[in-house]
Design a protein around this motif. Structure first.
Motif, PDB file in Angstrom:
ATOM      1  N   ARG A  22     -22.748  25.537  19.316  1.00  0.00           N
ATOM      2  CA  ARG A  22     -21.979  26.791  19.371  1.00  0.00           C
ATOM      3  C   ARG A  22     -22.655  27.801  20.294  1.00  0.00           C
ATOM      4  NH1 ARG A  22     -20.870  26.369  13.102  1.00  0.00           N
ATOM      5  NH2 ARG A  22     -18.892  25.259  13.201  1.00  0.00           N
ATOM      6  N   LYS A  23     -23.976  27.872  20.220  1.00  0.00           N
ATOM      7  CA  LYS A  23     -24.718  28.783  21.091  1.00  0.00           C
ATOM      8  C   LYS A  23     -24.548  28.379  22.559  1.00  0.00           C
ATOM      9  CE  LYS A  23     -29.224  30.865  21.779  1.00  0.00           C
ATOM     10  NZ  LYS A  23     -30.607  30.955  21.305  1.00  0.00           N
ATOM     11  N   MET A  24     -24.555  27.062  22.815  1.00  0.00           N
ATOM     12  CA  MET A  24     -24.379  26.538  24.162  1.00  0.00           C
ATOM     13  C   MET A  24     -23.046  26.996  24.752  1.00  0.00           C
ATOM     14  SD  MET A  24     -24.069  22.532  25.257  1.00  0.00           S
ATOM     15  CE  MET A  24     -22.549  22.339  24.346  1.00  0.00           C
ATOM     16  N   ILE A  25     -21.990  26.890  23.988  1.00  0.00           N
ATOM     17  CA  ILE A  25     -20.664  27.306  24.465  1.00  0.00           C
ATOM     18  C   ILE A  25     -20.622  28.812  24.674  1.00  0.00           C
ATOM     19  CG2 ILE A  25     -18.222  27.484  23.818  1.00  0.00           C
ATOM     20  CD1 ILE A  25     -18.574  24.702  22.504  1.00  0.00           C
ATOM     21  N   ARG A  26     -21.248  29.561  23.783  1.00  0.00           N
ATOM     22  CA  ARG A  26     -21.300  31.012  23.922  1.00  0.00           C
ATOM     23  C   ARG A  26     -22.052  31.410  25.200  1.00  0.00           C
ATOM     24  NH1 ARG A  26     -22.702  31.630  18.930  1.00  0.00           N
ATOM     25  NH2 ARG A  26     -24.912  31.897  19.303  1.00  0.00           N
ATOM     26  N   LEU A  27     -23.159  30.719  25.507  1.00  0.00           N
ATOM     27  CA  LEU A  27     -23.967  31.041  26.685  1.00  0.00           C
ATOM     28  C   LEU A  27     -23.282  30.650  27.990  1.00  0.00           C
ATOM     29  CD1 LEU A  27     -27.435  29.826  25.389  1.00  0.00           C
ATOM     30  CD2 LEU A  27     -26.814  32.194  25.906  1.00  0.00           C
ATOM     31  N   ALA A  28     -22.737  29.430  28.037  1.00  0.00           N
ATOM     32  CA  ALA A  28     -22.175  28.908  29.289  1.00  0.00           C
ATOM     33  C   ALA A  28     -20.705  29.275  29.481  1.00  0.00           C
ATOM     34  CB  ALA A  28     -22.344  27.390  29.343  1.00  0.00           C
ATOM     35  N   GLY A  29     -19.981  29.491  28.412  1.00  0.00           N
ATOM     36  CA  GLY A  29     -18.568  29.844  28.497  1.00  0.00           C
ATOM     37  C   GLY A  29     -17.649  28.675  28.206  1.00  0.00           C
ATOM     38  N   ARG A  30     -16.485  28.983  27.701  1.00  0.00           N
ATOM     39  CA  ARG A  30     -15.516  27.951  27.307  1.00  0.00           C
ATOM     40  C   ARG A  30     -14.887  27.229  28.495  1.00  0.00           C
ATOM     41  NH1 ARG A  30     -14.043  27.305  22.240  1.00  0.00           N
ATOM     42  NH2 ARG A  30     -14.736  28.800  20.712  1.00  0.00           N
ATOM     43  N   GLU A  31     -14.883  27.841  29.653  1.00  0.00           N
ATOM     44  CA  GLU A  31     -14.275  27.225  30.836  1.00  0.00           C
ATOM     45  C   GLU A  31     -15.237  26.323  31.592  1.00  0.00           C
ATOM     46  OE1 GLU A  31     -11.029  27.558  31.413  1.00  0.00           O
ATOM     47  OE2 GLU A  31     -11.020  28.740  29.564  1.00  0.00           O
ATOM     48  N   THR A  32     -16.406  26.079  31.038  1.00  0.00           N
ATOM     49  CA  THR A  32     -17.444  25.286  31.687  1.00  0.00           C
ATOM     50  C   THR A  32     -17.245  23.801  31.426  1.00  0.00           C
ATOM     51  OG1 THR A  32     -18.996  27.115  31.467  1.00  0.00           O
ATOM     52  CG2 THR A  32     -19.945  24.943  31.795  1.00  0.00           C
ATOM     53  N   HIS A  33     -17.531  22.986  32.433  1.00  0.00           N
ATOM     54  CA  HIS A  33     -17.541  21.533  32.279  1.00  0.00           C
ATOM     55  C   HIS A  33     -18.966  21.138  31.924  1.00  0.00           C
ATOM     56  CE1 HIS A  33     -13.578  20.990  34.153  1.00  0.00           C
ATOM     57  NE2 HIS A  33     -13.947  21.985  34.926  1.00  0.00           N
ATOM     58  N   PHE A  34     -19.137  20.484  30.788  1.00  0.00           N
ATOM     59  CA  PHE A  34     -20.464  20.090  30.330  1.00  0.00           C
ATOM     60  C   PHE A  34     -20.712  18.633  30.710  1.00  0.00           C
ATOM     61  CE2 PHE A  34     -19.178  23.606  27.666  1.00  0.00           C
ATOM     62  CZ  PHE A  34     -20.305  24.412  27.705  1.00  0.00           C
ATOM     63  N   VAL A  35     -21.852  18.391  31.354  1.00  0.00           N
ATOM     64  CA  VAL A  35     -22.209  17.061  31.839  1.00  0.00           C
ATOM     65  C   VAL A  35     -23.543  16.696  31.211  1.00  0.00           C
ATOM     66  CG1 VAL A  35     -22.676  15.666  33.874  1.00  0.00           C
ATOM     67  CG2 VAL A  35     -21.073  17.580  34.022  1.00  0.00           C
TER      68      VAL A  35
END
Length: 68
Positions: free
Chosen positions: A41-54
């Motif tokens: 949850r912290k990761m999404i908050r920091l990077a943003g919901r529109e981010t592609h996670f690899v």
């Protein structure tokens, strides 16, 4: 209209996730979060919901994140 894709590279270990991405100002950021739901949850908050996670597939340590 210029479309930008935001990416976050994740180094996975059994206890932590190391995140590397550009923030909204274009500055490269590095954060480490726990490999838990709280960390996800912290990761999404920091990077943003529109981010592609690899991420890398590291044994079974990435599975909880994938299904989150």
């Amino acid at each position: 209209m210029e479309e930008k894709n935001n990416y976050c590279g994740i180094d996975v270990s059994s206890e932590t996730l190391d995140l590397y991405f550009k923030n909204k100002e274009g500055i490269l950021q590095h954060f480490q979060v726990t490999n838990t739901v709280t960390g996800f949850r912290k990761m999404i908050r920091l990077a943003g919901r529109e981010t592609h996670f690899v991420m890398e597939a590291t044994g079974v340590y990435h599975l909880h994140l994938i299904f989150f």
